[in-house]
Motif scaffolding. Sequence first.
Motif, short mmCIF file in Angstrom:
data_model
loop_
_atom_site.label_atom_id
_atom_site.label_comp_id
_atom_site.label_asym_id
_atom_site.label_seq_id
_atom_site.Cartn_x
_atom_site.Cartn_y
_atom_site.Cartn_z
N VAL A 4 0.85 -1.18 0.00
CA VAL A 4 0.00 0.00 0.00
C VAL A 4 0.89 1.24 0.00
CG1 VAL A 4 -1.98 -1.11 1.10
CG2 VAL A 4 -0.21 -0.06 2.52
N LEU A 5 0.30 2.38 -0.32
CA LEU A 5 1.02 3.65 -0.33
C LEU A 5 0.79 4.36 0.99
CD1 LEU A 5 0.01 4.88 -3.89
CD2 LEU A 5 1.85 3.33 -3.23
N VAL A 6 1.88 4.71 1.67
CA VAL A 6 1.80 5.41 2.96
C VAL A 6 2.45 6.77 2.79
CG1 VAL A 6 2.43 5.36 5.40
CG2 VAL A 6 1.87 3.22 4.22
N PRO A 7 1.66 7.86 2.79
CA PRO A 7 2.26 9.19 2.69
C PRO A 7 3.13 9.48 3.91
CG PRO A 7 -0.15 9.31 2.62
CD PRO A 7 0.21 7.91 2.90
N VAL A 8 4.27 10.12 3.67
CA VAL A 8 5.19 10.45 4.77
C VAL A 8 5.47 11.94 4.77
CG1 VAL A 8 6.24 8.15 4.83
CG2 VAL A 8 7.22 9.91 3.34
N ASP A 9 5.88 12.44 5.95
CA ASP A 9 6.24 13.85 6.06
C ASP A 9 7.74 14.02 5.80
OD1 ASP A 9 7.57 13.08 8.41
OD2 ASP A 9 6.05 13.95 9.74
N GLU A 10 8.25 15.22 6.01
CA GLU A 10 9.66 15.51 5.73
C GLU A 10 10.61 14.70 6.61
OE1 GLU A 10 7.80 18.26 8.54
OE2 GLU A 10 7.38 17.94 6.43
N ASP A 11 10.14 14.19 7.74
CA ASP A 11 10.96 13.36 8.63
C ASP A 11 10.80 11.87 8.34
OD1 ASP A 11 11.91 15.64 9.99
OD2 ASP A 11 10.14 15.64 11.29
N GLU A 12 10.10 11.54 7.25
CA GLU A 12 9.82 10.15 6.86
C GLU A 12 8.85 9.45 7.81
OE1 GLU A 12 10.98 8.46 3.98
OE2 GLU A 12 11.58 10.48 3.42
N ASP A 13 8.14 10.21 8.64
CA ASP A 13 7.11 9.63 9.51
C ASP A 13 5.82 9.52 8.72
OD1 ASP A 13 8.78 9.52 11.76
OD2 ASP A 13 8.29 11.60 12.32
N PRO A 14 5.05 8.44 8.95
CA PRO A 14 3.79 8.30 8.20
C PRO A 14 2.79 9.39 8.58
CG PRO A 14 4.21 6.37 9.60
CD PRO A 14 5.31 7.33 9.83
N LEU A 15 1.97 9.76 7.62
CA LEU A 15 0.89 10.71 7.87
C LEU A 15 -0.18 10.00 8.69
CD1 LEU A 15 -0.27 13.53 7.25
CD2 LEU A 15 -1.35 12.52 5.25
N VAL A 16 -0.59 10.62 9.78
CA VAL A 16 -1.57 10.00 10.67
C VAL A 16 -2.68 10.99 11.00
CG1 VAL A 16 0.12 8.44 11.73
CG2 VAL A 16 -0.32 10.66 12.78
N GLY A 17 -3.77 10.46 11.50
CA GLY A 17 -4.87 11.26 12.00
C GLY A 17 -5.32 10.68 13.33
N GLU A 18 -6.00 11.47 14.11
CA GLU A 18 -6.53 11.01 15.40
C GLU A 18 -8.05 11.00 15.32
OE1 GLU A 18 -4.61 10.36 18.26
OE2 GLU A 18 -2.72 10.82 17.24
N TRP A 19 -8.66 9.92 15.74
CA TRP A 19 -10.11 9.84 15.77
C TRP A 19 -10.52 8.78 16.77
CZ3 TRP A 19 -13.89 6.17 14.22
CH2 TRP A 19 -15.21 6.68 14.21
N GLY A 20 -11.44 9.10 17.62
CA GLY A 20 -11.97 8.15 18.59
C GLY A 20 -10.94 7.66 19.59
N GLY A 21 -9.95 8.49 19.91
CA GLY A 21 -8.92 8.10 20.86
C GLY A 21 -7.89 7.15 20.28
N GLU B 85 -5.24 19.91 -0.58
CA GLU B 85 -3.79 19.91 -0.73
C GLU B 85 -3.36 19.19 -2.00
OE1 GLU B 85 -1.68 18.72 2.85
OE2 GLU B 85 -3.44 19.21 4.04
N GLY B 86 -4.18 19.28 -3.03
CA GLY B 86 -3.87 18.59 -4.27
C GLY B 86 -2.77 19.24 -5.08
N GLY B 87 -2.44 20.47 -4.77
CA GLY B 87 -1.42 21.18 -5.53
C GLY B 87 0.01 20.90 -5.09
N ARG B 88 0.18 20.29 -3.94
CA ARG B 88 1.55 20.03 -3.48
C ARG B 88 1.97 18.61 -3.84
NH1 ARG B 88 2.60 16.96 1.09
NH2 ARG B 88 0.86 16.50 2.47
N GLU B 89 3.26 18.37 -3.82
CA GLU B 89 3.77 17.03 -4.11
C GLU B 89 3.66 16.18 -2.85
OE1 GLU B 89 7.73 14.80 -5.86
OE2 GLU B 89 7.76 16.95 -5.55
N TRP B 90 3.15 14.97 -3.00
CA TRP B 90 3.00 14.04 -1.88
C TRP B 90 4.06 12.96 -2.00
CZ3 TRP B 90 -1.04 13.61 1.89
CH2 TRP B 90 -1.92 14.70 1.89
N VAL B 91 4.87 12.85 -0.96
CA VAL B 91 5.88 11.79 -0.91
C VAL B 91 5.25 10.62 -0.17
CG1 VAL B 91 8.18 11.17 -0.07
CG2 VAL B 91 7.72 13.50 -0.86
#
Length: 191
Positions: free
Chosen positions: A84-101, A123-129
Amino acid sequence: MIEAEGGGPEGRVRRSRLAEYAEMAAPGGQLDDDGSAAPPPQAPSPPVAEPLATVDAPQDVPDEVARRRREFAVLLGEFRRTPVLVPVDEDEDPLVGEWGGVRWIYAFSDEPALARFAFARGEGGREWVYRRVLGARLLDAGVPAAGVPCGVALDVGSGDGQGVLFPPVVGIVPDAAAVDAPAEDGGEESR
């Protein structure tokens, strides 16, 4: 990766490759002038002839539950075997969200699903790593590494209604990371 519009360097507009995927994923491959996916044509809803009556619970509820558990087990097995594709931030950490604790690691089945998610966030205009990760590795190593209750959200927010949540429970993630794993004293853990 970047398309140019306009005549000279000052007329250039940076455009993410995700825009191409969103165009392919949009109904009819079309986007509105603002770059968002054109909504699909909606058929009119049929009128309801009479008020809905109360519906009794079906007698085969245990069979339905068993069927749905089997379907989910098949889906989980397929997810574990699939990259699967896991988007990462500039520190190579996966993009996450918080929901329901729970912290949810975002994962996507393909680039069009990621593109729909990006455009839904505005955020469709930016490049997603992103990194390509086997689903089993994400559940078995990524979830425990979070150090907090964490699951995987597959294709959520991509607007196609096909998202799936893999919660941090026994049978999906390692017992040490599961919120419902029995505690050392035989009771339920509380996290």
